[in-house]
Scaffold this motif. Structure first.
Motif, PDB file in Angstrom:
ATOM      1  N   ASN A 117       7.771   5.384   6.560  1.00 54.84           N
ATOM      2  CA  ASN A 117       6.477   5.290   4.977  1.00 54.84           C
ATOM      3  C   ASN A 117       5.245   6.538   4.248  1.00 54.84           C
ATOM      4  N   ALA A 118       5.123   6.101   3.825  1.00 51.76           N
ATOM      5  CA  ALA A 118       5.101   7.627   2.864  1.00 51.76           C
ATOM      6  C   ALA A 118       3.830   8.074   3.730  1.00 51.76           C
ATOM      7  N   ALA A 119       3.180   7.884   4.780  1.00 50.50           N
ATOM      8  CA  ALA A 119       2.236   7.672   5.545  1.00 50.50           C
ATOM      9  C   ALA A 119       2.002   8.563   7.114  1.00 50.50           C
ATOM     10  N   MET A 152       8.251  -5.719  10.542  1.00 47.09           N
ATOM     11  CA  MET A 152       8.164  -4.050  10.410  1.00 47.09           C
ATOM     12  C   MET A 152       8.356  -4.005   8.597  1.00 47.09           C
ATOM     13  N   TYR A 153       9.256  -4.515   8.018  1.00 45.46           N
ATOM     14  CA  TYR A 153       8.769  -4.984   6.645  1.00 45.46           C
ATOM     15  C   TYR A 153       7.969  -4.638   5.772  1.00 45.46           C
ATOM     16  N   HIS A 154       6.685  -5.555   7.101  1.00 44.67           N
ATOM     17  CA  HIS A 154       5.319  -5.923   6.094  1.00 44.67           C
ATOM     18  C   HIS A 154       4.756  -4.662   6.962  1.00 44.67           C
ATOM     19  N   ALA A 155       4.480  -4.585   7.703  1.00 41.80           N
ATOM     20  CA  ALA A 155       4.385  -3.471   8.110  1.00 41.80           C
ATOM     21  C   ALA A 155       4.232  -2.110   8.020  1.00 41.80           C
ATOM     22  N   LEU A 156       5.276  -1.653   7.084  1.00 38.74           N
ATOM     23  CA  LEU A 156       5.384  -0.202   6.634  1.00 38.74           C
ATOM     24  C   LEU A 156       5.431   0.192   5.714  1.00 38.74           C
ATOM     25  N   GLY A 157       3.990  -1.376   4.691  1.00 35.69           N
ATOM     26  CA  GLY A 157       3.844  -1.331   3.142  1.00 35.69           C
ATOM     27  C   GLY A 157       2.295  -1.265   3.349  1.00 35.69           C
ATOM     28  N   LYS A 215       0.422  -0.848   0.400  1.00 31.36           N
ATOM     29  CA  LYS A 215      -0.030   0.114  -0.027  1.00 31.36           C
ATOM     30  C   LYS A 215       0.529   1.025   0.154  1.00 31.36           C
ATOM     31  N   TYR A 216       1.974   1.315   0.645  1.00 33.22           N
ATOM     32  CA  TYR A 216       3.507   2.217   0.526  1.00 33.22           C
ATOM     33  C   TYR A 216       4.099   2.051   0.597  1.00 33.22           C
ATOM     34  N   ALA A 217       5.112   3.047   0.230  1.00 35.79           N
ATOM     35  CA  ALA A 217       6.429   3.388  -0.117  1.00 35.79           C
ATOM     36  C   ALA A 217       6.974   3.237   0.344  1.00 35.79           C
TER      37      ALA A 217
END
Length: 374
Positions: free
Chosen positions: A137-139, A167-172, A116-118
């Motif tokens: 992330n971008a949010a 954390m990688y997947h949470a940020l996305g 969802k997010y960069a």
């Protein structure tokens, strides 16, 4: 320091010095610089044989102690962190800080496109993707972790140390603390983690989550009476007998108590200087500076450590602010020697010297390891 003992009423003085620091270890005086006094020739052989045996015993035990210390350091990765609530700062911006201790000292910053997010984050240089050890992330969602050693409740035969993957997947996927909590319910268990996760978002959220394979406990930093929370390598909900990082917890809390004020903004540069570039040990009551540092000292339980690889400090946005103004201040490498660079959530703002692998620093297998600045 001299070791003085008696053998058959004859004093023996041995200059005895060794340093348990990972940086230096010297046992040679034991074998070469001893003096003995008033021994007749007939007594020398009788005396020197047990002395040799004693020296061999002392050297053997000392080397074993040295190896034990090294193994303890190598097997116990540690981090020091804190979150300051935006409700406790003059600007309304929260701050989240991670001093990273790890077995992988080669780090860089990488940019990714999530579901969802960069996002961008701190990564181990040999790893291309799939894990992040602190990021934003971008949010405006930011996450970090510290290892915990007292939170696991099961003995499942499952892969552990997967905090970077989580954390990688949470940020996305997440924009807020509420998103993160909802997303955790969908993330496949067992999670393979035993850690404290710090999270801030662009809606004013700030919290720590103590997470193991199956459950999590939340600590709302906005509800903290003093406006902040310090976390090292134990979880408050975990076993008290297995607390790790207590010394650094005391030191970081003491620094925060002295330096934090609701009336004055603590900058990211100031935070990195105070926590990651001071050699202070609150439990021992010492603080070393250029003026009072001894020639040798044991490098243990300061916040900066031999295994420190980087420092990141996130400045979030005030409630209603634009997420693009979130800043990740990053110092790659040993913090006393590292340069701190502010990064925005924009791939173009990421300097090549922080992101690219250094072509001049190659491992034996030909893989380039750390970034150029690290």
């Amino acid at each position: 320091m001299q070791l003085l003992f008696f053998y058959n009423c004859f004093a023996v003085s041995i200059p005895f010095a060794f340093n348990l620091s990972p940086f230096a270890f010297n046992l040679s005086p034991l074998a070469s610089n001893f003096k003995y006094f008033y021994l007749s020739s007939c007594q020398c052989d009788k005396f020197l044989l047990p002395l040799r045996q004693l020296l061999k015993f002392v050297m053997k035990k000392s080397i074993l102690l040295f190896i034990t210390v090294i193994l303890c350091v190598a097997s116990s990765w540690a981090c020091t962190s804190f979150i300051i609530s935006g409700k406790a700062t003059p600007t309304g911006r929260p701050m989240m800080f991670k001093h990273r201790d790890t077995g992988e000292l080669n780090n860089r910053i990488a940019h990714f496109q999530g579901e969802k997010y960069a996002f961008m984050g701190l990564v181990n240089s040999p790893v291309k993707d799939g894990e992040v050890w602190a990021g934003m992330n971008a949010a405006g969602f930011c996450i970090m972790n510290t290892a915990s050693y007292n939170l696991r409740e099961d003995s499942l035969d499952c892969q552990m140390d997967r905090e970077g993957e989580l954390m990688y997947h949470a940020l996305g996927n997440c924009a807020t603390l509420a998103d993160f909590e909802a997303w955790l319910t969908t993330y496949p268990q067992p999670w393979g983690v035993e850690a404290n996760f710090g999270v801030i978002d662009a809606q004013g959220g700030a919290a720590y989550y103590e997470i193991n394979n199956h459950r999590w406990i939340k600590y709302d930093v906005n509800a903290e009476a003093n406006g902040y929370r310090v976390v090292t390598n134990f979880s408050f909900a975990g076993r008290e007998e297995d607390y790790e990082g207590w010394e650094r917890y005391l030191t970081a809390n003491a620094i925060m108590k002295e330096q934090f004020s609701r009336e004055r903004e603590m900058t990211a540069i100031e935070a990195i200087d105070l926590f990651s570039r001071q050699y202070r040990h609150e439990l021992l009551g010492v603080e070393y500076t250029a003026e009072n540092v001894p020639e040798y000292l044991v490098d243990q339980d300061f916040i900066p450590r031999r295994i420190t690889s980087a420092v990141v400090c996130f400045e979030g946005v005030r409630v209603g602010g634009e997420a693009k103004h979130t800043i990740m201040w990053s110092a790659l490498g040993y913090p006393a020697c590292a340069v701190t660079i502010p990064l925005l959530m924009n791939e173009k703002s990421l300097p090549a010297y922080m992101a690219a692998r250094n072509a001049k620093a190659k491992a034996k297998d030909g893989v380039a390891w750390h970034s150029e600045i690290c």
